[in-house]
Design a protein around this motif. Sequence first.
Motif, short mmCIF file in Angstrom:
data_model
loop_
_atom_site.label_atom_id
_atom_site.label_comp_id
_atom_site.label_asym_id
_atom_site.label_seq_id
_atom_site.Cartn_x
_atom_site.Cartn_y
_atom_site.Cartn_z
N GLY A 138 3.93 -6.53 -8.59
CA GLY A 138 3.96 -6.31 -10.03
C GLY A 138 2.64 -5.81 -10.57
O GLY A 138 2.59 -4.91 -11.41
N GLU A 139 1.54 -6.36 -10.05
CA GLU A 139 0.21 -5.92 -10.48
C GLU A 139 -0.04 -4.46 -10.10
O GLU A 139 -0.57 -3.68 -10.90
CB GLU A 139 -0.87 -6.82 -9.85
N LEU B 234 2.24 -2.11 -9.49
CA LEU B 234 3.12 -1.25 -10.28
C LEU B 234 2.56 -1.09 -11.70
O LEU B 234 2.61 0.01 -12.27
CB LEU B 234 4.54 -1.82 -10.33
N ARG B 235 2.01 -2.17 -12.25
CA ARG B 235 1.40 -2.09 -13.58
C ARG B 235 0.17 -1.18 -13.55
O ARG B 235 -0.03 -0.36 -14.45
CB ARG B 235 1.02 -3.50 -14.05
N GLU C 138 6.82 -15.34 -3.76
CA GLU C 138 6.46 -15.21 -5.18
C GLU C 138 5.10 -14.54 -5.34
O GLU C 138 4.89 -13.70 -6.21
CB GLU C 138 6.45 -16.59 -5.85
N GLY D 198 5.47 -10.95 -4.68
CA GLY D 198 6.10 -10.33 -5.85
C GLY D 198 5.10 -10.11 -6.97
O GLY D 198 5.12 -9.07 -7.64
N ARG D 199 4.23 -11.07 -7.17
CA ARG D 199 3.18 -10.95 -8.19
C ARG D 199 2.24 -9.78 -7.85
O ARG D 199 1.87 -8.99 -8.71
CB ARG D 199 2.40 -12.26 -8.26
N HIS E 118 7.37 1.17 -4.82
CA HIS E 118 8.22 0.08 -5.32
C HIS E 118 9.47 -0.07 -4.46
O HIS E 118 9.87 -1.18 -4.10
CB HIS E 118 8.60 0.36 -6.78
#
Length: 233
Positions: free
Chosen positions: A21-22, A24-25, A14, A17-18, A144
């Motif tokens: 995500g950061e 990619l943002r 997790e 994954g976080r 990604h």
Amino acid sequence: MNNTHDHIVKSYDEEQGRLLGEILRMGEMAAAQLEAALDVVERRDDKAAERIIANDDAIDALEQEVSHDVMRLALRGPMARDLRVILAALKVASDIERIGDYAANVAKRSMALNLAPPLPHTRGLGALGRLAVQQVRDVIAAYHAKDADAAQRIRARDAELDTLYTGLFRELLTYMMEDARAITPCTHLLFMAKNLERIGDHATNIAENIWFLVHGEDLLPPREKRDETNTAV
């Protein structure tokens, strides 16, 4: 015992994954910043340029979050494969942060450029910028997907960006020699073009980190470079 182990693995996944995500943002924000910066050059919009410069703080803040998350994961004693994920994340976030900085620099220079009459050479800058944006968007998608082959193709494409940059550099130098009034605005364009060329270099760095993420220390094939501005006369 198994339940505890499963919980630790799930928690670790997790957090990874976080972290993804950061990043990619961050990548989406940097690409959007660059697109917006190129748009304000075309529209000669100082107010929009100021907003882009202010928005750079958000990318910097996300990089700080990534650094904290990387540190937290690193302290949990990762396996070799996970360590590659962590190291790549740290390097990719740093490259994206620099891309955001260069996009803000383009916006800053656009405000200085607006003090002079429009130059036709901004079209050449636009073409260079569109290619840089494509490199950034494609390399973030490759990160990604953990797609090393796509990363290698993006890395090879940097030579095309170098060629465009060298052509614009020579064109601007010629124009400056022909018309002394053009020296100041052309100098701003030269710096903006260099910012875009450096964005291409940072996209290439990300591509190389994707290769490292997937293949470890296996050597990358050699890459063609076509930035000839050091020898341009």
